[in-house]
Design a protein around this motif. Sequence first.
Motif, PDB file in Angstrom:
ATOM      1  N   VAL A   1       0.863  -1.190   0.000  1.00  0.00           N
ATOM      2  CA  VAL A   1       0.000   0.000   0.000  1.00  0.00           C
ATOM      3  C   VAL A   1       0.899   1.240   0.000  1.00  0.00           C
ATOM      4  O   VAL A   1       1.734   1.413   0.891  1.00  0.00           O
ATOM      5  CB  VAL A   1      -0.888   0.016   1.276  1.00  0.00           C
ATOM      6  CG1 VAL A   1      -1.712   1.297   1.342  1.00  0.00           C
ATOM      7  CG2 VAL A   1      -1.803  -1.201   1.324  1.00  0.00           C
ATOM      8  N   CYS A   2       0.717   2.096  -0.985  1.00  0.00           N
ATOM      9  CA  CYS A   2       1.511   3.319  -1.054  1.00  0.00           C
ATOM     10  C   CYS A   2       1.139   4.244   0.096  1.00  0.00           C
ATOM     11  O   CYS A   2      -0.036   4.426   0.429  1.00  0.00           O
ATOM     12  CB  CYS A   2       1.265   4.020  -2.392  1.00  0.00           C
ATOM     13  SG  CYS A   2       2.198   5.559  -2.532  1.00  0.00           S
ATOM     14  N   ARG A   3       2.180   4.849   0.705  1.00  0.00           N
ATOM     15  CA  ARG A   3       1.951   5.692   1.858  1.00  0.00           C
ATOM     16  C   ARG A   3       1.371   7.053   1.491  1.00  0.00           C
ATOM     17  O   ARG A   3       0.938   7.809   2.347  1.00  0.00           O
ATOM     18  CB  ARG A   3       3.266   5.887   2.638  1.00  0.00           C
ATOM     19  CG  ARG A   3       3.819   4.632   3.271  1.00  0.00           C
ATOM     20  CD  ARG A   3       2.857   3.998   4.264  1.00  0.00           C
ATOM     21  NE  ARG A   3       2.402   4.903   5.309  1.00  0.00           N
ATOM     22  CZ  ARG A   3       3.106   5.266   6.370  1.00  0.00           C
ATOM     23  NH1 ARG A   3       4.306   4.778   6.558  1.00  0.00           N
ATOM     24  NH2 ARG A   3       2.615   6.094   7.267  1.00  0.00           N
ATOM     25  N   HIS A   4       1.350   7.384   0.194  1.00  0.00           N
ATOM     26  CA  HIS A   4       0.793   8.674  -0.213  1.00  0.00           C
ATOM     27  C   HIS A   4      -0.726   8.627  -0.153  1.00  0.00           C
ATOM     28  O   HIS A   4      -1.329   8.999   0.843  1.00  0.00           O
ATOM     29  CB  HIS A   4       1.320   9.056  -1.613  1.00  0.00           C
ATOM     30  CG  HIS A   4       0.702  10.304  -2.164  1.00  0.00           C
ATOM     31  ND1 HIS A   4       0.319  10.431  -3.472  1.00  0.00           N
ATOM     32  CD2 HIS A   4       0.390  11.478  -1.558  1.00  0.00           C
ATOM     33  CE1 HIS A   4      -0.203  11.632  -3.650  1.00  0.00           C
ATOM     34  NE2 HIS A   4      -0.157  12.288  -2.510  1.00  0.00           N
ATOM     35  N   ARG A   5      -1.364   8.080  -1.179  1.00  0.00           N
ATOM     36  CA  ARG A   5      -2.825   8.061  -1.166  1.00  0.00           C
ATOM     37  C   ARG A   5      -3.352   6.644  -1.265  1.00  0.00           C
ATOM     38  O   ARG A   5      -4.515   6.432  -1.602  1.00  0.00           O
ATOM     39  CB  ARG A   5      -3.368   8.944  -2.286  1.00  0.00           C
ATOM     40  CG  ARG A   5      -2.971  10.443  -2.141  1.00  0.00           C
ATOM     41  CD  ARG A   5      -4.158  11.340  -1.866  1.00  0.00           C
ATOM     42  NE  ARG A   5      -5.218  11.130  -2.837  1.00  0.00           N
ATOM     43  CZ  ARG A   5      -5.247  11.665  -4.072  1.00  0.00           C
ATOM     44  NH1 ARG A   5      -4.285  12.466  -4.478  1.00  0.00           N
ATOM     45  NH2 ARG A   5      -6.239  11.400  -4.885  1.00  0.00           N
ATOM     46  N   GLY A   6      -2.466   5.678  -0.988  1.00  0.00           N
ATOM     47  CA  GLY A   6      -2.954   4.312  -0.790  1.00  0.00           C
ATOM     48  C   GLY A   6      -3.063   3.442  -2.021  1.00  0.00           C
ATOM     49  O   GLY A   6      -3.646   2.356  -1.941  1.00  0.00           O
TER      50      GLY A   6
ATOM     51  N   GLN B   1       8.217   1.739  -7.520  1.00  0.00           N
ATOM     52  CA  GLN B   1       7.645   3.058  -7.771  1.00  0.00           C
ATOM     53  C   GLN B   1       6.138   2.952  -7.909  1.00  0.00           C
ATOM     54  O   GLN B   1       5.627   2.142  -8.694  1.00  0.00           O
ATOM     55  CB  GLN B   1       8.232   3.663  -9.039  1.00  0.00           C
ATOM     56  CG  GLN B   1       7.760   5.096  -9.236  1.00  0.00           C
ATOM     57  CD  GLN B   1       8.440   5.771 -10.405  1.00  0.00           C
ATOM     58  OE1 GLN B   1       8.226   5.373 -11.558  1.00  0.00           O
ATOM     59  NE2 GLN B   1       9.239   6.770 -10.123  1.00  0.00           N
ATOM     60  N   CYS B   2       5.445   3.785  -7.148  1.00  0.00           N
ATOM     61  CA  CYS B   2       3.987   3.769  -7.221  1.00  0.00           C
ATOM     62  C   CYS B   2       3.539   4.301  -8.575  1.00  0.00           C
ATOM     63  O   CYS B   2       3.997   5.360  -9.020  1.00  0.00           O
ATOM     64  CB  CYS B   2       3.392   4.617  -6.102  1.00  0.00           C
ATOM     65  SG  CYS B   2       1.584   4.670  -6.163  1.00  0.00           S
ATOM     66  N   PRO B   3       2.633   3.582  -9.242  1.00  0.00           N
ATOM     67  CA  PRO B   3       2.196   4.018 -10.580  1.00  0.00           C
ATOM     68  C   PRO B   3       1.296   5.260 -10.569  1.00  0.00           C
ATOM     69  O   PRO B   3       0.987   5.802 -11.622  1.00  0.00           O
ATOM     70  CB  PRO B   3       1.440   2.802 -11.136  1.00  0.00           C
ATOM     71  CG  PRO B   3       1.169   1.906  -9.993  1.00  0.00           C
ATOM     72  CD  PRO B   3       2.041   2.304  -8.837  1.00  0.00           C
ATOM     73  N   TYR B   4       0.905   5.740  -9.380  1.00  0.00           N
ATOM     74  CA  TYR B   4      -0.033   6.870  -9.338  1.00  0.00           C
ATOM     75  C   TYR B   4       0.719   8.215  -9.389  1.00  0.00           C
ATOM     76  O   TYR B   4       0.614   8.951 -10.386  1.00  0.00           O
ATOM     77  CB  TYR B   4      -0.904   6.738  -8.074  1.00  0.00           C
ATOM     78  CG  TYR B   4      -2.166   7.580  -8.040  1.00  0.00           C
ATOM     79  CD1 TYR B   4      -2.510   8.449  -9.062  1.00  0.00           C
ATOM     80  CD2 TYR B   4      -3.040   7.478  -6.949  1.00  0.00           C
ATOM     81  CE1 TYR B   4      -3.667   9.210  -9.011  1.00  0.00           C
ATOM     82  CE2 TYR B   4      -4.207   8.230  -6.890  1.00  0.00           C
ATOM     83  CZ  TYR B   4      -4.512   9.099  -7.918  1.00  0.00           C
ATOM     84  OH  TYR B   4      -5.670   9.842  -7.852  1.00  0.00           O
ATOM     85  N   HIS B   5       1.477   8.576  -8.334  1.00  0.00           N
ATOM     86  CA  HIS B   5       2.211   9.854  -8.366  1.00  0.00           C
ATOM     87  C   HIS B   5       3.713   9.667  -8.226  1.00  0.00           C
ATOM     88  O   HIS B   5       4.433  10.583  -7.874  1.00  0.00           O
ATOM     89  CB  HIS B   5       1.754  10.797  -7.245  1.00  0.00           C
ATOM     90  CG  HIS B   5       0.272  10.882  -7.044  1.00  0.00           C
ATOM     91  ND1 HIS B   5      -0.426  10.011  -6.239  1.00  0.00           N
ATOM     92  CD2 HIS B   5      -0.646  11.740  -7.547  1.00  0.00           C
ATOM     93  CE1 HIS B   5      -1.713  10.323  -6.237  1.00  0.00           C
ATOM     94  NE2 HIS B   5      -1.873  11.369  -7.028  1.00  0.00           N
ATOM     95  N   ALA B   6       4.142   8.402  -8.390  1.00  0.00           N
ATOM     96  CA  ALA B   6       5.569   8.086  -8.458  1.00  0.00           C
ATOM     97  C   ALA B   6       6.335   8.205  -7.144  1.00  0.00           C
ATOM     98  O   ALA B   6       7.540   8.443  -7.155  1.00  0.00           O
ATOM     99  CB  ALA B   6       6.252   8.913  -9.556  1.00  0.00           C
ATOM    100  N   TRP B   7       5.674   8.031  -6.030  1.00  0.00           N
ATOM    101  CA  TRP B   7       6.457   7.867  -4.801  1.00  0.00           C
ATOM    102  C   TRP B   7       7.269   6.594  -4.984  1.00  0.00           C
ATOM    103  O   TRP B   7       6.751   5.584  -5.484  1.00  0.00           O
ATOM    104  CB  TRP B   7       5.547   7.739  -3.561  1.00  0.00           C
ATOM    105  CG  TRP B   7       5.065   9.066  -3.028  1.00  0.00           C
ATOM    106  CD1 TRP B   7       4.752  10.164  -3.756  1.00  0.00           C
ATOM    107  CD2 TRP B   7       4.841   9.399  -1.650  1.00  0.00           C
ATOM    108  NE1 TRP B   7       4.341  11.179  -2.931  1.00  0.00           N
ATOM    109  CE2 TRP B   7       4.386  10.736  -1.625  1.00  0.00           C
ATOM    110  CE3 TRP B   7       4.961   8.721  -0.454  1.00  0.00           C
ATOM    111  CZ2 TRP B   7       4.072  11.392  -0.436  1.00  0.00           C
ATOM    112  CZ3 TRP B   7       4.640   9.365   0.732  1.00  0.00           C
ATOM    113  CH2 TRP B   7       4.207  10.700   0.742  1.00  0.00           C
ATOM    114  N   THR B   8       8.532   6.650  -4.555  1.00  0.00           N
ATOM    115  CA  THR B   8       9.453   5.549  -4.857  1.00  0.00           C
ATOM    116  C   THR B   8      10.133   5.074  -3.576  1.00  0.00           C
ATOM    117  O   THR B   8      10.616   5.894  -2.778  1.00  0.00           O
ATOM    118  CB  THR B   8      10.503   6.029  -5.884  1.00  0.00           C
ATOM    119  OG1 THR B   8       9.789   6.546  -7.016  1.00  0.00           O
ATOM    120  CG2 THR B   8      11.403   4.898  -6.330  1.00  0.00           C
TER     121      THR B   8
HETATM  122 FE1  FES Z   1       1.197   6.302  -4.548  1.00  0.00          FE
HETATM  123 FE2  FES Z   1       0.291   8.741  -4.855  1.00  0.00          FE
HETATM  124  S1  FES Z   1      -0.799   7.004  -4.233  1.00  0.00           S
HETATM  125  S2  FES Z   1       2.243   8.020  -5.199  1.00  0.00           S
END
Ligand code: FES
Length: 376
Positions: free
Chosen positions: A78-83, A99-106
């Motif tokens: 689960v990405c720590r940004h928006r999940g 790398q998260c495919p949504y906003h690229a948190w890595t």
């Molecule tokens: Fe993963 Fe935004 S939800 S980078």
Amino acid sequence: MTTTGLPESLIATLPGHYYTDADIFRLEQEHIFETMWFCVARSRELDKPGAFRTVDVGRESILVTRSRDHAIRAFFNVCRHRGAKLCTEESGEVKRAFQCPYHAWTYDLQGKLIAAPNLSRMTDVGRTEYGLVNVHVREWLGYVWICLADDPPSFEEQVIGEVVARLGEVAAVDRYNIADLEVGKRIVYDVKANWKLIVENFMECYHCATIHPELTEVLPEFADGYAAQYFVGHGAEFGADVKGFTVDGSEGLDRIPTVSEDQDRRYYAITVKPQVFINLVPDHVIFHRMFPVAADRTIVECDWLYLKDVVDSGKDVSRSVELFDRVNRQDFDACERCQPAMSSRLYAKGGVLVPSEHHIGVFHDWVHARLGARQP
Ligand code: FES
Ligand code: FE
């Protein structure tokens, strides 16, 4: 007649709704699969840093990987940004980061947040604090076991303890050297049945004479219906003219050299609650892991493990694999035959267990105890 209204020989099973009800299944996810040690992968599937596998454990998706220091790590996927779900593939390999495919948190392989758009301007965001969230990991028998509980139960008690309770000593399983064996074959079964039906079926051999002709040929004592795993330390002996644990009783593969004389020509079955079955024979190990996905559906991953030389040399393991593949299919067909009847009004109060199945009652008591007062 007893106080339950049943004849002395019979005890009741769980009521039918325990195998169909989404609320019961949710409780099991919460109080069994998300709380206990759960076996997710063969360690060697994750052979190098960045190799990963994702698995569903209870209601969570978990990402299992090998980090740069060669340790296995597991995280909530689960990405720590928006999940967003970080990894959508079931398995694969990344070079050095997820790398998260949504906003690229890595995140690096240790789970630390290493990059994100504009991250350098947010100096107050902790890289570890906003890294992936770790899950407890243990390796045993060459498998990765994880636990989602904040405070996991003792691995020694929950997992190793079950093996010891069945075999009498941990040395008895150590002699199969399971961590060093290689996967010669893996078959994944999609079983349309509740996971408890699969456990109950594995625990008894009352059905062996009816549905397992090949197995009872190899293990004649199974025809009596008394499950070998019911007696501590007992392994079912191969028939006198049986050469190996194969579909036709023909010669098996090279024997695991550390297996003792008294384990030779014997089959041991071990249930490690909640989702692992281990089957030991002198030349291989058959290792089942169940992934319960719904009240009426369970994915079963089954590995046939042989000596590395056997696998590397390309020896023909097909007759060996075919025996337990048939056993699996026969068992899972039986479970699928029972599943629809679990919602029949005739089964509202459940069925009955005969004396050679009474030990399944202990499993039912265990389910009740895990779910406690929360059961609907
Ligand atoms: Fe993963 Fe935004 S939800 S980078
Ligand atoms: Fe069976």
